[in-house]
Design a protein around this motif. Structure first.
Motif, short mmCIF file in Angstrom:
data_model
loop_
_atom_site.label_atom_id
_atom_site.label_comp_id
_atom_site.label_asym_id
_atom_site.label_seq_id
_atom_site.Cartn_x
_atom_site.Cartn_y
_atom_site.Cartn_z
N GLU A 62 88.01 9.73 -44.33
CA GLU A 62 89.09 9.44 -45.27
C GLU A 62 90.45 9.78 -44.66
OE1 GLU A 62 86.38 11.19 -46.13
OE2 GLU A 62 85.41 9.99 -47.69
N GLN A 63 90.50 10.89 -43.92
CA GLN A 63 91.76 11.28 -43.28
C GLN A 63 92.16 10.27 -42.21
OE1 GLN A 63 90.60 15.21 -42.04
NE2 GLN A 63 91.78 16.18 -43.68
N LEU A 64 91.18 9.81 -41.43
CA LEU A 64 91.49 8.81 -40.41
C LEU A 64 92.00 7.52 -41.04
CD1 LEU A 64 88.46 9.21 -37.98
CD2 LEU A 64 90.84 9.84 -37.56
N GLU A 76 97.62 -1.93 -47.94
CA GLU A 76 97.04 -1.19 -49.05
C GLU A 76 95.71 -1.78 -49.50
OE1 GLU A 76 98.16 0.43 -53.51
OE2 GLU A 76 99.61 -0.80 -52.41
N GLU A 77 95.61 -3.09 -49.50
CA GLU A 77 94.37 -3.74 -49.92
C GLU A 77 93.22 -3.35 -48.97
OE1 GLU A 77 92.59 -8.24 -50.07
OE2 GLU A 77 94.72 -7.97 -50.55
N GLU A 78 93.49 -3.41 -47.68
CA GLU A 78 92.48 -3.04 -46.69
C GLU A 78 92.11 -1.55 -46.83
OE1 GLU A 78 89.94 -3.68 -43.32
OE2 GLU A 78 90.95 -5.06 -44.67
N TYR A 79 93.12 -0.73 -47.07
CA TYR A 79 92.88 0.71 -47.25
C TYR A 79 91.96 0.96 -48.45
CZ TYR A 79 93.79 5.57 -48.54
OH TYR A 79 93.66 6.88 -48.89
N ARG A 84 86.68 2.38 -50.66
CA ARG A 84 85.55 2.14 -51.56
C ARG A 84 84.24 2.10 -50.76
NH1 ARG A 84 89.11 -1.44 -53.98
NH2 ARG A 84 88.18 -3.21 -52.89
N VAL A 85 84.27 1.45 -49.60
CA VAL A 85 83.06 1.37 -48.77
C VAL A 85 82.65 2.76 -48.31
CG1 VAL A 85 82.17 0.53 -46.56
CG2 VAL A 85 83.47 -1.00 -48.04
N HIS A 87 83.23 5.66 -49.77
CA HIS A 87 82.71 6.44 -50.89
C HIS A 87 81.34 5.93 -51.32
CE1 HIS A 87 86.07 9.13 -51.59
NE2 HIS A 87 86.86 8.12 -51.23
N SER A 88 81.13 4.63 -51.31
CA SER A 88 79.82 4.11 -51.70
C SER A 88 78.77 4.44 -50.64
CB SER A 88 79.89 2.60 -51.95
OG SER A 88 80.14 1.92 -50.74
N THR A 89 79.14 4.39 -49.37
CA THR A 89 78.21 4.72 -48.30
C THR A 89 77.85 6.20 -48.35
OG1 THR A 89 79.19 3.01 -46.93
CG2 THR A 89 77.83 4.64 -45.81
N GLY A 90 78.83 7.04 -48.61
CA GLY A 90 78.58 8.48 -48.71
C GLY A 90 77.65 8.81 -49.85
#
Length: 96
Positions: A62-64, A76-79, A84-85, A87-90
């Motif tokens: 997330e920091q990277l 912003e859209e890409e961010y 979301r990816v 957080h869902s993967t985690g």
């Protein structure tokens, strides 16, 4: 004559001897300090239980991602999409 009977030293002689002693003791003290510092420093690639060893700082994904967004590498859209990816993967990884 070369001071056979009278060993009086002139003012410059005292100055030279004093300066020589200060330099001599300064070199001795510097050698001991450098020796102490080199012996107390952990070896490169040494064990993690050394007194001054600190683990390398790890940056979270997330920091990277936030850093890339701050530098303008992604919009912003890409961010938001990548966040979301992440957080869902985690969440999926913790279920296994």
């Amino acid at each position: 004559m070369m001071f056979w009977y009278d060993h009086n030293v002139s003012g410059w002689g005292w100055f030279g001897m004093s300066l020589g002693m200060i330099v001599f003791w300064g070199l001795i003290i510097t050698a001991f300090v450098l020796l102490f510092r080199s012996l107390s420093r952990p070896a490169p690639g040494g064990s993690p239980d050394a007194t001054h060893w600190t683990p390398p700082a790890q940056t979270s994904p997330e920091q990277l991602l936030a850093e890339r967004f701050a530098r303008g590498e992604i919009d912003e859209e890409e961010y938001q999409r990548r966040l979301r990816v992440l957080h869902s993967t985690g969440a999926d990884l913790t279920k296994h």
